[in-house]
Motif scaffolding. Structure first.
Motif, mmCIF file in Angstrom:
data_model
loop_
_atom_site.group_PDB
_atom_site.id
_atom_site.type_symbol
_atom_site.label_atom_id
_atom_site.label_comp_id
_atom_site.label_asym_id
_atom_site.label_seq_id
_atom_site.Cartn_x
_atom_site.Cartn_y
_atom_site.Cartn_z
ATOM 1 N N GLN A 76 0.709 -0.959 0.243
ATOM 2 C CA GLN A 76 0.032 0.079 -0.006
ATOM 3 C C GLN A 76 0.780 1.474 -0.215
ATOM 4 N N LEU A 77 0.702 2.682 -0.866
ATOM 5 C CA LEU A 77 1.212 3.040 -0.955
ATOM 6 C C LEU A 77 0.517 4.610 -0.265
ATOM 7 N N HIS A 78 1.215 5.036 0.726
ATOM 8 C CA HIS A 78 1.092 6.895 1.369
ATOM 9 C C HIS A 78 1.469 8.020 0.836
ATOM 10 N N LYS A 79 0.485 9.268 0.587
ATOM 11 C CA LYS A 79 0.916 9.976 -0.117
ATOM 12 C C LYS A 79 0.744 10.870 0.984
ATOM 13 N N ASP A 80 1.525 12.090 1.479
ATOM 14 C CA ASP A 80 1.264 12.888 2.937
ATOM 15 C C ASP A 80 0.796 12.406 3.263
ATOM 16 N N GLY A 81 0.896 11.127 3.999
ATOM 17 C CA GLY A 81 0.071 10.597 5.064
ATOM 18 C C GLY A 81 -1.313 9.858 4.724
ATOM 19 N N VAL A 82 -1.054 10.049 3.218
ATOM 20 C CA VAL A 82 -3.086 10.021 2.828
ATOM 21 C C VAL A 82 -2.992 8.498 2.298
ATOM 22 N N ALA A 83 -3.543 7.050 2.276
ATOM 23 C CA ALA A 83 -3.412 5.667 1.229
ATOM 24 C C ALA A 83 -3.994 6.390 0.306
ATOM 25 N N LEU A 84 -3.103 5.727 -1.190
ATOM 26 C CA LEU A 84 -3.810 6.557 -2.591
ATOM 27 C C LEU A 84 -4.183 4.445 -2.992
ATOM 28 N N HIS A 85 -5.716 5.021 -4.064
ATOM 29 C CA HIS A 85 -5.790 3.603 -4.224
ATOM 30 C C HIS A 85 -5.161 3.511 -4.730
ATOM 31 N N LEU A 86 -3.984 2.904 -5.583
ATOM 32 C CA LEU A 86 -3.254 2.074 -6.661
ATOM 33 C C LEU A 86 -3.034 0.888 -6.412
ATOM 34 N N ASN A 87 -2.931 -0.161 -7.553
ATOM 35 C CA ASN A 87 -2.873 -0.939 -7.351
ATOM 36 C C ASN A 87 -1.864 -1.462 -7.848
ATOM 37 N N PRO A 88 -0.555 -2.159 -7.395
ATOM 38 C CA PRO A 88 0.975 -2.167 -7.530
ATOM 39 C C PRO A 88 1.003 -3.459 -9.263
ATOM 40 N N VAL A 89 1.705 -3.137 -9.765
ATOM 41 C CA VAL A 89 2.672 -3.877 -10.395
ATOM 42 C C VAL A 89 3.487 -4.821 -10.061
ATOM 43 N N LYS A 90 3.672 -5.559 -9.806
ATOM 44 C CA LYS A 90 4.566 -6.818 -9.729
ATOM 45 C C LYS A 90 5.323 -8.099 -10.619
ATOM 46 N N PRO A 91 6.295 -7.147 -11.128
ATOM 47 C CA PRO A 91 6.575 -8.077 -12.377
ATOM 48 C C PRO A 91 7.383 -8.682 -11.948
ATOM 49 N N PRO A 92 7.582 -10.432 -12.660
ATOM 50 C CA PRO A 92 8.375 -11.303 -11.737
ATOM 51 C C PRO A 92 9.449 -11.052 -11.534
ATOM 52 N N GLY A 93 9.852 -11.548 -10.403
ATOM 53 C CA GLY A 93 11.389 -10.808 -9.531
ATOM 54 C C GLY A 93 12.046 -9.724 -9.351
ATOM 55 N N SER A 94 10.572 -9.116 -9.673
ATOM 56 C CA SER A 94 10.750 -8.130 -8.524
ATOM 57 C C SER A 94 9.860 -7.390 -7.588
ATOM 58 N N GLU A 95 10.071 -6.103 -7.173
ATOM 59 C CA GLU A 95 9.509 -5.829 -6.229
ATOM 60 C C GLU A 95 7.963 -5.007 -6.363
ATOM 61 N N PRO A 96 6.988 -5.104 -5.569
ATOM 62 C CA PRO A 96 5.770 -4.434 -6.184
ATOM 63 C C PRO A 96 6.251 -3.055 -6.678
ATOM 64 N N GLY A 97 5.099 -2.475 -7.716
ATOM 65 C CA GLY A 97 5.888 -0.979 -8.160
ATOM 66 C C GLY A 97 4.974 -0.126 -8.030
#
Length: 423
Positions: A76-97
């Protein structure tokens, strides 16, 4: 009831054998979690957030924020203390982006991330600032294990930036010519420190020559020992009876340390803590005898380097088996002047005892005095309305022993007028 005169404008405001008398149980903070946690997960862990730029020459043109997690955990990503409703993309062998694209007025801000494991959120990550400006945001600088140079200890400064494949530069405030450069493959630059001073770091891209703002300054000082921890008694009980259960909290500004708890300089317990910052441990102690308690710590893997002892916490213990003393106001007919001392006398049948003066509302003894005779005179300065209250006293055969009296009958003092100071 004794009365004192009014107060007016003129008033002034190494481990040893554990003694059988003490039993210690340890409540290890951070280890009371259930068995449902995934192996390797600790709720004190925090993920790492960094910027993945499509081009280091133009880092703000196309930005993805990546968050390190354990396996396939939800991020989960937060901007300026507020959670963003963004779905991370996780390529194989990489971290969620989290793909943010070009940095604009709408996406500028301070970002953090966290991940979700079996009904628990991790701690928040390091902050990453997206500015869109030509000068890159500053890195953070920290000392490992702490900002000290101690004989036998290796001290490092760790510069943590938001971009990979950059060069980290360390500078010293006192020496304008001092500069060290480190080019890692990750977003962390590590520098070994041999001399005290004030240090800061920055980073730069090799392809475009863009530079960051400097980090905060970290001051490295030379010490002979680790700094002393802090010891607190987590109880409002002033006088203890033998066998009372008391929690003592020892806190150090380090992680991965080993604590020992001491009574009168003798070790009564030793334990390790791996997590939490600041590091702390709560020791539950069955008090049988009075004494001065302290704690100290060492870094795991460095058993030869110990901290200084903490502040002492004195335990006063009485089994209330001896006859009660009396407390009285000395020379009640004396015409005391403003700002003079109030004298309370505590007397008991035992010579050579330690006498303790208590006030009903106080969280600790007002005074503790030993006497070769059968009593002591306690002086309270700057009499005024602040001394109003119920006073009592008791005595202990020895200051560190369990044998003592119960409380005397209370003496009520009531003073009218302006307050001159606390008691």
């Amino acid at each position: 009831m004794g009365r004192a005169p009014h107060c007016g404008k003129g008033s002034h405001g190494g481990a040893q054998e554990i003694p059988a008398a003490v039993t210690v149980g340890l409540l290890l903070l951070g280890f009371s979690w259930g068995n449902s946690f995934r192996l390797g997960f600790n709720p004190e862990d925090r993920p790492t957030l960094w910027i993945e730029a499509e081009s280091l020459a133009h880092p703000w043109d196309n930005v993805t924020l990546r968050c390190s997690t354990l396996g396939d955990d939800k991020a989960q990503l937060h901007k300026d203390g507020v959670a963003l409703h963004l779905n991370p993309v996780k390529p194989p062998g990489s971290e969620p982006g989290f793909a943010l694209g070009k940095v604009t007025e709408a996406t500028r801000g301070l970002y953090r991330c966290r991940y979700y494991v079996l009904d628990y959120w991790s701690q928040f990550s390091n902050p990453v600032e997206l500015t869109g400006r030509e000068i890159l945001p500053p890195p953070t600088l920290s000392a490992d294990p702490g900002p000290w140079l101690i004989p036998g200890l290796t001290t490092k400064l760790v510069c943590h930036g938001p971009l990979k494949e950059v060069a980290f530069v360390l500078r010293k405030v006192e020496d304008p010519k001092f500069m060290r450069k480190y080019v890692p493959t990750s977003f962390i630059g590590t520098f070994y420190i041999l001399h005290p001073g004030s240090y800061s770091c920055s980073y730069e891209t090799s392809s475009s020559g863009l530079r960051s703002e400097p980090s905060q300054t970290v001051i490295i000082e030379e010490l002979d020992f680790f700094p002393a921890p802090r010891l607190q008694k987590q109880s409002n009980q002033v006088i203890l009876t033998p066998g009372t259960l008391v929690s003592l909290l020892c806190t150090a500004d380090l992680s991965d340390v080993k604590f020992i708890l001491l009574r009168e300089g003798r070790t009564i317990q030793m334990t390790s803590m791996l997590y939490k910052s600041p590091e702390s441990i709560s020791s539950t102690v069955f008090i049988q005898e009075g004494g001065r308690y302290t704690c100290r710590y060492t870094l795991r893997g460095k058993p030869s380097i110990w901290s200084r002892d903490s502040n002492p916490v004195e335990m006063l213990v009485s089994d209330e088996a001896l006859s009660k003393p009396t407390v009285s106001l000395v020379s009640e007919d004396l015409n005391l002047t403003l700002g003079s001392d109030l004298v309370l006398r505590c007397q008991g049948p035992v010579a050579g005892a330690t006498f303790v003066l208590l006030k009903e509302t106080a969280k600790r003894p007002l005074k503790v005095m030993s006497s070769a005779g059968h009593g002591v005179d306690f002086r309270i300065p700057d009499i005024g309305v602040h001394v109003s209250g119920n006073y009592s006293c008791l005595y202990l055969e020895t200051r560190n022993g369990p044998s003592g009296s119960g409380l005397s009958e209370p003496l009520e003092l009531r003073v009218e007028g302006p307050s001159c100071g606390p008691v």
